[in-house]
Design a protein around this motif. Structure first.
Motif, PDB file in Angstrom:
ATOM      1  N   ALA A 168       0.873  -1.174   0.000  1.00 16.50           N
ATOM      2  CA  ALA A 168       0.000   0.000   0.000  1.00 16.50           C
ATOM      3  C   ALA A 168       0.908   1.220   0.000  1.00 16.50           C
ATOM      4  CB  ALA A 168      -0.898  -0.006   1.230  1.00 16.50           C
ATOM      5  N   TYR A 169       0.548   2.234  -0.768  1.00 13.39           N
ATOM      6  CA  TYR A 169       1.397   3.413  -0.934  1.00 13.39           C
ATOM      7  C   TYR A 169       0.588   4.665  -0.636  1.00 13.39           C
ATOM      8  CZ  TYR A 169       4.303   6.966  -3.183  1.00 13.39           C
ATOM      9  OH  TYR A 169       5.057   8.076  -3.447  1.00 13.39           O
ATOM     10  N   THR A 170       1.172   5.547   0.172  1.00 12.64           N
ATOM     11  CA  THR A 170       0.558   6.835   0.466  1.00 12.64           C
ATOM     12  C   THR A 170       1.631   7.911   0.374  1.00 12.64           C
ATOM     13  OG1 THR A 170      -0.954   5.774   2.032  1.00 12.64           O
ATOM     14  CG2 THR A 170      -0.783   8.165   2.154  1.00 12.64           C
ATOM     15  N   ALA A 171       1.295   9.015  -0.265  1.00 13.69           N
ATOM     16  CA  ALA A 171       2.190  10.173  -0.295  1.00 13.69           C
ATOM     17  C   ALA A 171       1.631  11.223   0.653  1.00 13.69           C
ATOM     18  CB  ALA A 171       2.294  10.734  -1.707  1.00 13.69           C
ATOM     19  N   ILE A 172       2.434  11.589   1.634  1.00  9.79           N
ATOM     20  CA  ILE A 172       2.114  12.685   2.549  1.00  9.79           C
ATOM     21  C   ILE A 172       3.344  13.594   2.545  1.00  9.79           C
ATOM     22  CG2 ILE A 172       1.352  13.379   4.862  1.00  9.79           C
ATOM     23  CD1 ILE A 172       0.551  10.428   5.346  1.00  9.79           C
ATOM     24  N   PRO A 173       3.484  14.410   1.504  1.00  5.69           N
ATOM     25  CA  PRO A 173       4.689  15.228   1.394  1.00  5.69           C
ATOM     26  C   PRO A 173       4.767  16.296   2.475  1.00  5.69           C
ATOM     27  CG  PRO A 173       3.159  15.721  -0.397  1.00  5.69           C
ATOM     28  CD  PRO A 173       2.580  14.592   0.379  1.00  5.69           C
ATOM     29  N   ILE A 174       5.938  16.394   3.071  1.00  2.00           N
ATOM     30  CA  ILE A 174       6.227  17.379   4.105  1.00  2.00           C
ATOM     31  C   ILE A 174       7.345  18.267   3.584  1.00  2.00           C
ATOM     32  CG2 ILE A 174       6.965  17.752   6.492  1.00  2.00           C
ATOM     33  CD1 ILE A 174       4.432  16.069   6.379  1.00  2.00           C
ATOM     34  N   ASP A 175       7.049  19.543   3.388  1.00  2.00           N
ATOM     35  CA  ASP A 175       8.130  20.437   2.976  1.00  2.00           C
ATOM     36  C   ASP A 175       8.716  21.088   4.225  1.00  2.00           C
ATOM     37  OD1 ASP A 175       6.511  22.640   3.672  1.00  2.00           O
ATOM     38  OD2 ASP A 175       5.872  22.956   1.597  1.00  2.00           O
ATOM     39  N   HIS A 176       9.641  21.985   4.050  1.00  2.00           N
ATOM     40  CA  HIS A 176      10.344  22.556   5.202  1.00  2.00           C
ATOM     41  C   HIS A 176       9.559  23.650   5.920  1.00  2.00           C
ATOM     42  CE1 HIS A 176      13.836  20.101   4.604  1.00  2.00           C
ATOM     43  NE2 HIS A 176      13.785  20.356   3.316  1.00  2.00           N
ATOM     44  N   SER A 177       8.315  23.864   5.522  1.00  2.00           N
ATOM     45  CA  SER A 177       7.503  24.864   6.230  1.00  2.00           C
ATOM     46  C   SER A 177       6.866  24.291   7.488  1.00  2.00           C
ATOM     47  CB  SER A 177       6.432  25.443   5.304  1.00  2.00           C
ATOM     48  OG  SER A 177       5.517  24.439   4.921  1.00  2.00           O
ATOM     49  N   GLY A 178       6.922  22.977   7.675  1.00  2.00           N
ATOM     50  CA  GLY A 178       6.391  22.383   8.894  1.00  2.00           C
ATOM     51  C   GLY A 178       5.251  21.423   8.620  1.00  2.00           C
TER      52      GLY A 178
END
Length: 141
Positions: free
Chosen positions: A59-69
Motif C-alpha cells: 500500500a502506498y501513500t504520499a504525505i509530502p512534508i516540505d520545510h515549512s512544517g
C-alpha cells in the motif's frame, strides 16, 4: 537501511524503486513517502515510487512534508495510515527525520504516550524531544 522505531513503524532516508521490493520482502505492508516530488533533482519521481510499491504489493501513500512544517491534515493522514495498516509501515523522506517527526505527531494523536514516543524515536537515533509539548497537547492521555 530501515530504522525501526516500533513494531509498527520504521523510517528511512530516500528510497529507490528497488528498495520497495526489499521492504515487502522484509514484511512491510504499507509505505509512506513524506518527500515532496522534485525536492531535489536526484530523487525518483513520486509516480515511479508509487508504481514500484504497487508492483511489490505494498500500500502506498504520499504525505509530502516540505520545510515549512507540519499541518494537522498531514498528522491525521499519517494516523489514518497507521490505523489502517495490517502490518508494519515504512515511511521515508530525505533523511528519515521528517518521517520520524510526523510519526511522533500522529502517534500522539492516536493516543500514544508522549514520553514513550520520544523514547522510541531516540532508540532509532531521532531526537523528537523538542516536540514534547506538542505531543502532550495532541495526546488525549
Amino acid at each position: 537501511m530501515f530504522i525501526r522505531l516500533t513494531d509498527q513503524i520504521s523510517v528511512a532516508g530516500q528510497l529507490d524503486p528497488g528498495d520497495l521490493a526489499q521492504a515487502a520482502a522484509e514484511g512491510f505492508v504499507s509505505v509512506v513517502n513524506n518527500r515532496p516530488d522534485g525536492e531535489t533533482f536526484d530523487q525518483p519521481a513520486e509516480s515511479v515510487l508509487a508504481d514500484a510499491a504497487a508492483a511489490a504489493g505494498l500500500a502506498y501513500t504520499a504525505i509530502p512534508i516540505d520545510h515549512s512544517g507540519f499541518t494537522m491534515a498531514q498528522v491525521e493522514a499519517m494516523a489514518a495510515v497507521l490505523d489502517e495498516a495490517s502490518g508494519p509501515v515504512l515511511a521515508w523522506c530525505r533523511s528519515g527525520t521528517r518521517s520520524a517527526n510526523l510519526w511522533a505527531l500522529a502517534e500522539a494523536r492516536r493516543g500514544g504516550d508522549p514520553d514513550a514516543i520520544v523514547a522510541a524515536a531516540a532508540r532509532g537515533r531521532y531526537d523528537v524531544s523538542g516536540l514534547l509539548p506538542t505531543l502532550q497537547s495532541l495526546s488525549p492521555r
